[in-house]
Write a protein that holds these residues in place. Structure first.
Motif, PDB file in Angstrom:
ATOM      1  N   LYS A 354      41.773  33.098  44.486  1.00  0.00           N
ATOM      2  CA  LYS A 354      41.414  34.518  44.514  1.00  0.00           C
ATOM      3  C   LYS A 354      41.887  35.252  43.266  1.00  0.00           C
ATOM      4  N   ILE A 355      43.177  35.216  43.029  1.00  0.00           N
ATOM      5  CA  ILE A 355      43.751  35.968  41.912  1.00  0.00           C
ATOM      6  C   ILE A 355      43.243  35.420  40.584  1.00  0.00           C
ATOM      7  N   THR A 356      43.211  34.084  40.464  1.00  0.00           N
ATOM      8  CA  THR A 356      42.818  33.474  39.195  1.00  0.00           C
ATOM      9  C   THR A 356      41.366  33.776  38.855  1.00  0.00           C
ATOM     10  N   MET A 357      40.476  33.649  39.851  1.00  0.00           N
ATOM     11  CA  MET A 357      39.060  33.904  39.593  1.00  0.00           C
ATOM     12  C   MET A 357      38.798  35.391  39.352  1.00  0.00           C
ATOM     13  N   ALA A 358      39.459  36.251  40.104  1.00  0.00           N
ATOM     14  CA  ALA A 358      39.283  37.685  39.878  1.00  0.00           C
ATOM     15  C   ALA A 358      39.714  38.065  38.467  1.00  0.00           C
ATOM     16  N   ALA A 359      40.850  37.519  38.025  1.00  0.00           N
ATOM     17  CA  ALA A 359      41.313  37.786  36.661  1.00  0.00           C
ATOM     18  C   ALA A 359      40.309  37.256  35.648  1.00  0.00           C
ATOM     19  N   GLY A 360      39.789  36.049  35.889  1.00  0.00           N
ATOM     20  CA  GLY A 360      38.799  35.480  34.973  1.00  0.00           C
ATOM     21  C   GLY A 360      37.547  36.329  34.857  1.00  0.00           C
ATOM     22  N   LEU A 361      37.089  36.852  35.995  1.00  0.00           N
ATOM     23  CA  LEU A 361      35.884  37.684  35.978  1.00  0.00           C
ATOM     24  C   LEU A 361      36.122  39.025  35.292  1.00  0.00           C
ATOM     25  N   LEU A 362      37.309  39.583  35.450  1.00  0.00           N
ATOM     26  CA  LEU A 362      37.614  40.836  34.749  1.00  0.00           C
ATOM     27  C   LEU A 362      37.716  40.594  33.242  1.00  0.00           C
ATOM     28  N   ILE A 363      38.267  39.446  32.853  1.00  0.00           N
ATOM     29  CA  ILE A 363      38.281  39.097  31.418  1.00  0.00           C
ATOM     30  C   ILE A 363      36.857  38.916  30.909  1.00  0.00           C
ATOM     31  N   THR A 364      36.016  38.249  31.724  1.00  0.00           N
ATOM     32  CA  THR A 364      34.602  38.082  31.350  1.00  0.00           C
ATOM     33  C   THR A 364      33.924  39.440  31.193  1.00  0.00           C
ATOM     34  N   ALA A 365      34.191  40.360  32.117  1.00  0.00           N
ATOM     35  CA  ALA A 365      33.596  41.695  32.043  1.00  0.00           C
ATOM     36  C   ALA A 365      34.036  42.412  30.769  1.00  0.00           C
ATOM     37  N   PHE A 366      35.318  42.302  30.439  1.00  0.00           N
ATOM     38  CA  PHE A 366      35.821  42.949  29.224  1.00  0.00           C
ATOM     39  C   PHE A 366      35.180  42.338  27.989  1.00  0.00           C
ATOM     40  N   PHE A 387      34.218  36.253  22.105  1.00  0.00           N
ATOM     41  CA  PHE A 387      33.938  34.854  22.416  1.00  0.00           C
ATOM     42  C   PHE A 387      35.187  34.141  22.917  1.00  0.00           C
ATOM     43  N   LEU A 388      36.315  34.403  22.304  1.00  0.00           N
ATOM     44  CA  LEU A 388      37.560  33.781  22.747  1.00  0.00           C
ATOM     45  C   LEU A 388      37.909  34.236  24.163  1.00  0.00           C
ATOM     46  N   LEU A 389      37.761  35.526  24.416  1.00  0.00           N
ATOM     47  CA  LEU A 389      38.011  36.044  25.757  1.00  0.00           C
ATOM     48  C   LEU A 389      37.051  35.434  26.778  1.00  0.00           C
ATOM     49  N   LEU A 390      35.812  35.220  26.360  1.00  0.00           N
ATOM     50  CA  LEU A 390      34.820  34.661  27.283  1.00  0.00           C
ATOM     51  C   LEU A 390      35.220  33.259  27.732  1.00  0.00           C
ATOM     52  N   ALA A 391      35.788  32.457  26.827  1.00  0.00           N
ATOM     53  CA  ALA A 391      36.245  31.111  27.192  1.00  0.00           C
ATOM     54  C   ALA A 391      37.305  31.184  28.278  1.00  0.00           C
ATOM     55  N   PHE A 392      38.247  32.127  28.142  1.00  0.00           N
ATOM     56  CA  PHE A 392      39.333  32.253  29.122  1.00  0.00           C
ATOM     57  C   PHE A 392      38.869  32.981  30.388  1.00  0.00           C
ATOM     58  N   GLY A 393      37.762  33.689  30.302  1.00  0.00           N
ATOM     59  CA  GLY A 393      37.229  34.339  31.499  1.00  0.00           C
ATOM     60  C   GLY A 393      36.364  33.417  32.335  1.00  0.00           C
ATOM     61  N   LEU A 394      35.539  32.597  31.683  1.00  0.00           N
ATOM     62  CA  LEU A 394      34.607  31.736  32.403  1.00  0.00           C
ATOM     63  C   LEU A 394      35.298  30.536  33.036  1.00  0.00           C
ATOM     64  N   SER A 395      36.275  29.957  32.355  1.00  0.00           N
ATOM     65  CA  SER A 395      36.882  28.705  32.822  1.00  0.00           C
ATOM     66  C   SER A 395      37.465  28.806  34.232  1.00  0.00           C
ATOM     67  N   PRO A 396      38.243  29.850  34.561  1.00  0.00           N
ATOM     68  CA  PRO A 396      38.779  29.924  35.928  1.00  0.00           C
ATOM     69  C   PRO A 396      37.698  30.002  36.995  1.00  0.00           C
ATOM     70  N   VAL A 397      36.566  30.616  36.662  1.00  0.00           N
ATOM     71  CA  VAL A 397      35.518  30.776  37.658  1.00  0.00           C
ATOM     72  C   VAL A 397      34.798  29.452  37.886  1.00  0.00           C
TER      73      VAL A 397
END
Length: 531
Positions: A354-366, A387-397
């Motif tokens: 829950k927490i990890t994916m939510a954080a990843g999606l908020l990073i993806t949104a940013f 692009f760097l943020l997108l890598a860290f946002g998508l991976s947890p999801v």
């Protein structure tokens, strides 16, 4: 990765050999070569698209189908492909998929030549048709490869193998833009597909001699009616989204395809409730976590593939970069994937999905929001940070959604759940390309006349329509006044910015959904496709 079969006691240590003999790491190498082709071709086309458009005089909807046709073929056929492996043996299906993927790739590179000898077929039509065929063969590869890995590795080594497998898949997808840039700039766009031939030959030879099948196939039947109904429904939906801006949303043709989608998807759901061995057992969706996990996977792929589709045109058309320079602009995401994927797995293990994916999606949104603020002359740093943020946002999801979908499925349906997870990703990518393309086209049509100013009154209607089509690719025809070129570029940027804002909103809404999922089982050795 979460699998579905519980292990009562840890197996005793043994030599690093497969359950059927041989070195399991060589099996990993053999199946990875096949799947690398599939993953590269899923992202490499974003860099090749501007050159393909110029060479084949393709329209925006043509290029959308070059991507969407491939992804839809993958999506619809993945679960069926897994059952074919159950029926005929996963090694045989894997090798057939490798051979077919390599041959269809060569055919794509020869699209123009094939159009010359096949009456009534255009080069673009041949390209799209072969991309669909390529997607079908790609679907044969993925579930068979995973099944072979699970039978090759002893229990205590399986998690290591899955970690290496995930890293290979992630790097293959992220490396696509760079590989595409090198080949398109220094050879040709056709070479992006020709390169699959030698890779496929090596994978075939290694597979024939190194891979041993996992024993007797499971009894299964193919729900061909389900395949036909789902294929027709998804085609009608994506075709409507791509063509509606041209036809008009209230046009009778648009409404006809919308009606066809509604009828076909309704018939598919009804049939799945009656079939003895349905393509997608509806009982899976009684579990809220599986349903939400499927939506999560679709939405993340929606954002990722939609982003890649536009950025190739932005970097090469508006920004004026070469294909290689455009690929290098995406390097931060490729490098980020190397670190983000293992960190995502560790974070989910400690904090839960829950927490990890939510954080990843908020990073993806940013990340998407930052992309919506890119200027025409954005520097490497300005585009590299998102692009760097997108890598860290998508991976947890990606990691978390897999655990949620497969881990919450009944043991006997864990294989089908794995196919569902992969299908959701491909459907999301196809819808992202289609819907964001429609959003962008509508915004360009709305803003271009304003940027042209009084000059638009002096231009013939067909010339204005031609400029709208050119603006969809971010490139103005040569020989036009600078004011017109600026108008084309500015309207493209408006369209791209709006598309990324839509992706931002979707990522935020999807983050909320993660609060309603629960973690799945953490176990090993699940069957890959049963039922």
């Amino acid at each position: 990765m979460a699998n579905a079969k519980a292990v009562d006691a840890p197996p005793s240590p043994g030599p690093a050999t497969t359950r059927t003999g041989g070195n399991p790491w060589l099996v990993l190498l053999a199946v990875s070569l096949g799947v690398i082709m599939v993953m590269l071709d899923g992202t490499v086309v974003g860099i090749a698209n501007p050159v393909i458009q110029a060479d084949l005089k393709a329209s925006l909807s043509d290029l959308q189908w070059v991507t969407s046709g491939y992804l839809l073929a993958l999506a619809v056929f993945l679960i069926t492909a897994g059952k074919l492996g159950d029926l005929f043996g996963h090694k045989r299906v894997f090798l057939f998929g490798v051979a077919g993927f390599a041959l269809s790739s060569v055919g794509i590179g020869l699209s123009a030549e094939l159009a010359d000898i096949i009456p009534g077929v255009t080069p673009v039509g041949a390209l799209i048709g072969l991309r669909v065929l390529q997607g079908l063969f790609g679907a044969l590869l993925q579930p068979a490869a995973l099944a072979l890995l699970r039978s090759a590795f002893p229990g205590e080594k399986l998690n290591q193998a899955m970690g290496a497998w995930g890293a290979i898949i992630g790097l293959s997808s992220a490396a696509g833009p760079i590989v595409g840039g090198v080949l398109v700039e220094n050879v040709s766009w056709e070479s992006v597909f020709f390169i699959n031939a030698p890779v496929g030959i090596v994978a075939l030879v290694m597979g024939i001699f190194l891979i041993k099948d996992s024993g007797s196939p499971l009894l299964a039947r193919i729900d061909w009616l389900g395949v036909a109904l789902l294929s027709g429904a998804m085609f009608s939906l994506v075709w409507t989204i791509i063509k509606a801006p041209e036809w008009g949303w209230g046009d009778s043709t648009t409404l006809t395809f919308v009606g066809a989608f509604a009828v076909l998807i309704g018939a598919f759901i009804f049939w799945q409730s009656k079939a003895s061995q349905p393509l997608v057992p509806l009982s899976l969706f009684r579990n809220a976590s599986i349903s939400i996990g499927t939506v999560l996977m679709m939405m993340v792929a929606f954002a990722m593939f939609g982003a890649m589709f536009f950025l190739g045109f932005f970097f090469q058309g508006v920004h004026g970069l070469s294909p290689l320079e455009a690929g290098l602009r995406m390097l931060p995401m490729s490098a980020g994937m190397i670190f983000a994927s293992p960190l995502a797995g560790m974070a989910i293990g400690k904090l839960g999905p829950k927490i990890t994916m939510a954080a990843g999606l908020l990073i993806t949104a940013f990340s998407m929001f930052l992309m919506s603020r890119l200027s025409i002359d954005a520097s490497f740093i300005e585009s590299g940070i998102p692009f760097l943020l997108l890598a860290f946002g998508l991976s947890p999801v990606f990691v978390g959604a897999t655990e949620i979908i497969v881990g919450n499925a009944p043991v006997e349906l864990s294989g089908v759940a794995g196919g569902l997870q992969q299908s959701a990703m491909q459907v999301g990518g196809a819808l992202g390309t289609a819907i964001l393309g429609a959003v962008m086209a509508a915004e360009i049509s709305s803003t271009l006349p304003g940027y042209l100013g009084p000059a638009v009154q002096t231009l013939p209607l067909d010339q204005v329509e031609g400029l709208e089509k050119a603006a969809a690719f971010g490139a103005a025809p040569p020989g036009l006044p600078q004011v017109v070129v600026d108008a084309v570029h500015n309207s493209f940027m408006d369209g791209m910015h709006l598309a990324f804002l839509v992706s931002t909103g979707i990522a935020v809404l999807t983050a909320v959904l993660t609060l309603f999922v629960k973690a799945g089982r953490k176990s090993e050795g699940a069957p890959v496709h049963v039922g």
